[in-house]
Each structure stands twice: as C-alpha cells, then as structure tokens.
Design a protein around this motif. Sequence first.
Motif, PDB file in Angstrom:
ATOM      1  N   LEU A  15      20.077  -7.202  -5.707  1.00 56.23           N
ATOM      2  CA  LEU A  15      20.453  -6.497  -6.936  1.00 56.23           C
ATOM      3  C   LEU A  15      21.094  -5.150  -6.616  1.00 56.23           C
ATOM      4  O   LEU A  15      22.099  -4.759  -7.236  1.00 56.23           O
ATOM      5  N   ILE A  16      20.524  -4.443  -5.642  1.00 55.12           N
ATOM      6  CA  ILE A  16      21.098  -3.156  -5.227  1.00 55.12           C
ATOM      7  C   ILE A  16      22.492  -3.352  -4.650  1.00 55.12           C
ATOM      8  O   ILE A  16      23.412  -2.575  -4.913  1.00 55.12           O
ATOM      9  N   ARG A  17      22.648  -4.438  -3.874  1.00 55.49           N
ATOM     10  CA  ARG A  17      23.967  -4.717  -3.283  1.00 55.49           C
ATOM     11  C   ARG A  17      25.002  -5.004  -4.365  1.00 55.49           C
ATOM     12  O   ARG A  17      26.141  -4.517  -4.302  1.00 55.49           O
ATOM     13  N   ILE A  18      24.599  -5.755  -5.400  1.00 59.03           N
ATOM     14  CA  ILE A  18      25.517  -6.080  -6.499  1.00 59.03           C
ATOM     15  C   ILE A  18      25.907  -4.820  -7.260  1.00 59.03           C
ATOM     16  O   ILE A  18      27.074  -4.628  -7.623  1.00 59.03           O
ATOM     17  N   LYS A  19      24.902  -3.936  -7.519  1.00 56.84           N
ATOM     18  CA  LYS A  19      25.194  -2.692  -8.230  1.00 56.84           C
ATOM     19  C   LYS A  19      26.135  -1.801  -7.437  1.00 56.84           C
ATOM     20  O   LYS A  19      27.060  -1.189  -7.994  1.00 56.84           O
ATOM     21  N   LYS A  20      25.917  -1.712  -6.120  1.00 62.31           N
ATOM     22  CA  LYS A  20      26.807  -0.898  -5.281  1.00 62.31           C
ATOM     23  C   LYS A  20      28.227  -1.469  -5.276  1.00 62.31           C
ATOM     24  O   LYS A  20      29.205  -0.713  -5.339  1.00 62.31           O
ATOM     25  N   ALA A  21      28.333  -2.808  -5.209  1.00 64.68           N
ATOM     26  CA  ALA A  21      29.664  -3.426  -5.230  1.00 64.68           C
ATOM     27  C   ALA A  21      30.361  -3.180  -6.564  1.00 64.68           C
ATOM     28  O   ALA A  21      31.568  -2.921  -6.619  1.00 64.68           O
ATOM     29  N   LYS A  22      29.575  -3.220  -7.657  1.00 63.23           N
ATOM     30  CA  LYS A  22      30.151  -2.966  -8.989  1.00 63.23           C
ATOM     31  C   LYS A  22      30.632  -1.530  -9.106  1.00 63.23           C
ATOM     32  O   LYS A  22      31.728  -1.259  -9.620  1.00 63.23           O
ATOM     33  N   LYS A  23      29.809  -0.574  -8.615  1.00 63.23           N
ATOM     34  CA  LYS A  23      30.217   0.828  -8.648  1.00 63.23           C
ATOM     35  C   LYS A  23      31.447   1.062  -7.792  1.00 63.23           C
ATOM     36  O   LYS A  23      32.335   1.838  -8.161  1.00 63.23           O
ATOM     37  N   ARG A  24      31.515   0.363  -6.644  1.00 63.24           N
ATOM     38  CA  ARG A  24      32.666   0.514  -5.757  1.00 63.24           C
ATOM     39  C   ARG A  24      33.939   0.016  -6.448  1.00 63.24           C
ATOM     40  O   ARG A  24      34.988   0.653  -6.380  1.00 63.24           O
ATOM     41  N   ARG A  25      33.827  -1.131  -7.137  1.00 63.14           N
ATOM     42  CA  ARG A  25      34.984  -1.658  -7.864  1.00 63.14           C
ATOM     43  C   ARG A  25      35.401  -0.723  -9.000  1.00 63.14           C
ATOM     44  O   ARG A  25      36.600  -0.529  -9.255  1.00 63.14           O
ATOM     45  N   GLU A  26      34.404  -0.128  -9.676  1.00 63.51           N
ATOM     46  CA  GLU A  26      34.718   0.822 -10.753  1.00 63.51           C
ATOM     47  C   GLU A  26      35.435   2.046 -10.204  1.00 63.51           C
ATOM     48  O   GLU A  26      36.396   2.539 -10.810  1.00 63.51           O
ATOM     49  N   TRP A  27      34.969   2.547  -9.060  1.00 64.95           N
ATOM     50  CA  TRP A  27      35.618   3.716  -8.459  1.00 64.95           C
ATOM     51  C   TRP A  27      37.042   3.387  -8.022  1.00 64.95           C
ATOM     52  O   TRP A  27      37.972   4.184  -8.233  1.00 64.95           O
ATOM     53  N   ILE A  28      37.225   2.208  -7.453  1.00 61.78           N
ATOM     54  CA  ILE A  28      38.567   1.808  -7.022  1.00 61.78           C
ATOM     55  C   ILE A  28      39.485   1.671  -8.240  1.00 61.78           C
ATOM     56  O   ILE A  28      40.649   2.113  -8.222  1.00 61.78           O
ATOM     57  N   SER A  29      38.963   1.082  -9.332  1.00 63.92           N
ATOM     58  CA  SER A  29      39.765   0.929 -10.551  1.00 63.92           C
ATOM     59  C   SER A  29      40.141   2.297 -11.118  1.00 63.92           C
ATOM     60  O   SER A  29      41.282   2.494 -11.562  1.00 63.92           O
ATOM     61  N   LYS A  30      39.182   3.239 -11.117  1.00 65.98           N
ATOM     62  CA  LYS A  30      39.468   4.575 -11.630  1.00 65.98           C
ATOM     63  C   LYS A  30      40.507   5.296 -10.769  1.00 65.98           C
ATOM     64  O   LYS A  30      41.405   5.959 -11.288  1.00 65.98           O
TER      65      LYS A  30
END
Length: 298
Positions: A15-30
């Motif tokens: 779950l932590i890995r999924i959240k980190k990947a989601k945050k990483r994708r959000e940062w890249i999108s921003k």
Amino acid sequence: MPKIEEIHFLANKELIRIKKAKKRREWISKIILYTIIAIGAYLALLPFFWMISTSLKDSSVIFQIPPRWISEHLAWENYPKAIKAIPFIRFTFNSAFITFFRMIGEIFTGALVAYGFARFKFPGRRVLFLILLATIMIPGEITLIPVFIMFTKLNWIDTFKPLIIPSYFGGSAVFIFFLRQYFATIPKQLEEAARIDGCNSFQIFYKIFLPISKPALATIGIWSFQGSWNDLLGPLIYLNSLNKFTLQIGLTMYRSLNKIEWGQLMAASILVMLPVLILFFAAQKYFTEGIKLTGIKG
C-alpha cells in the motif's frame, strides 16, 4: 502458511509503495503541466517584453543582429518624444470621453435588458432571446454600410454620437447573454421578499440585482473598456477632424511621418496600453469571480 502479521506487513508495504507511485505520478504530471504553462506564458509575453525593450532603444540598435534585449543606453527620451510627435493629450481625452460614456451605456442598458430576459415571463421571450443570440454571429462588416448611411442622414458624421449613443440601446448581445446567465443564479427569494416590502421591478433591479452583480458588471466593464479603448475602425470611419481623433488613430499617424521612429511608436503603444492593464489588475478580483459564477444556472 505465512503468519497473519507477515500478511499485514506485506499488505502495508504494498500500500505504501502504491501511494508513493501515485504521488510520484502526480508530481510528474504537475511538473509537465507547469512547464507547459510556463512556456505558453513566455511565448504570450514575449512580444510585450520586446515592445518594452524596443521602446527603450535608439533607432540605430533596434534592428541590430544579433538582437539585444537590453540596450547599453536606455532611451527614456522616446516617451516624451512620442507624446510630442502627435496631439497625444488631446487624443487621450477623446478616447477617455468615448470609452467612459460608452462603457456606462453598455453596462446599464445591457444589465437592464438582461434583467428583463432573466426575470420577466412574456410571450415570445425565448424567440427574442434566440434572435438576440443569433446577432452575435453576424459580422459587424455586414451592417457597416447601412449603419453609416443612417448616421449620415442623421448628420452624426464627424461627431462622437455614432460611437456612444448606440451603446444606450441595449449594448452588446454578448454582455446581455453574460448578465442574463448571472442574474439567473440569484435566488428568487430575494426578489419575492423585496416585493413583499413594496418594491417594484425597477427598484428590485437597482437595489438588489445591481449591487449583487458587481463581479459580472466589473467583468463586462473591463470588456467594454478594452473594446472601446482599442477600437480603431469606428473612429476611423466616423471621425474626420484632427481634434476629434482617438489614440488608436494617433498610433497609425506615426506611420505617416517622414521616418518611422519605431522606438517612439513602441513607447506610444505602451502608454496607450497602460489604462487597460491598470483597469484589469484593479478589477481582477471581480473579473475572476464573475467568470466563475456566470453560467452556473441557465
């Protein structure tokens, strides 16, 4: 079989890995989004910056290759020279006079007509509103000749009347549509309470609707000011006397000089642009609020 603690640990780790990947994708999108916005803003502001740069250059370095953004000598004298090259003060007064009275007419009559479409129910209301919207699609060039003939017969040529008086007969169809959409969002309970207190329709309009609609009125005020201030075609057609010319005609007069001084022309253009920029930033709060709230309810 793995223990329950191990299962929970692996599940939390995943779950932590999924959240980190989601945050990483959000940062890249921003980052991508902000980069695109920054590039777009740079391209949009580049001509404006170049105009400012040119207004502070001597004629000898304006077309220098490679171009230089900042000249070694800032030619501030281009600004007073630009004012003296043409009757700049007189043209400014003419533009301000036309713009002010035209803006007042378009705001008040546009709001009045929009109030009628938004709050009154009468036969043919929808048909009239559709006809009004249809006029938006008619290019102004189509009605240019018949309107000119009409103003000629009224002896309004070489006066400010053709540029001001039409705005007191409903104003722009776009403004009416914009305000009608805004008025439709105002709760009917306010109107009903005012009628119980003895207010008539016109009192409800200027005591309730106009104060509540400041954001929308400020928005169309900015649009009206910009459209009138930057209008070249209207003054060019209807004005003949030098002492009645506007700033937009004045800018075209720089080309009729013996030699085009591009530094002075850019300086004059910046001076002409300043009132629009000042008005926009002064009313920016109302402008954004009006755009945000308009169209919520059709």
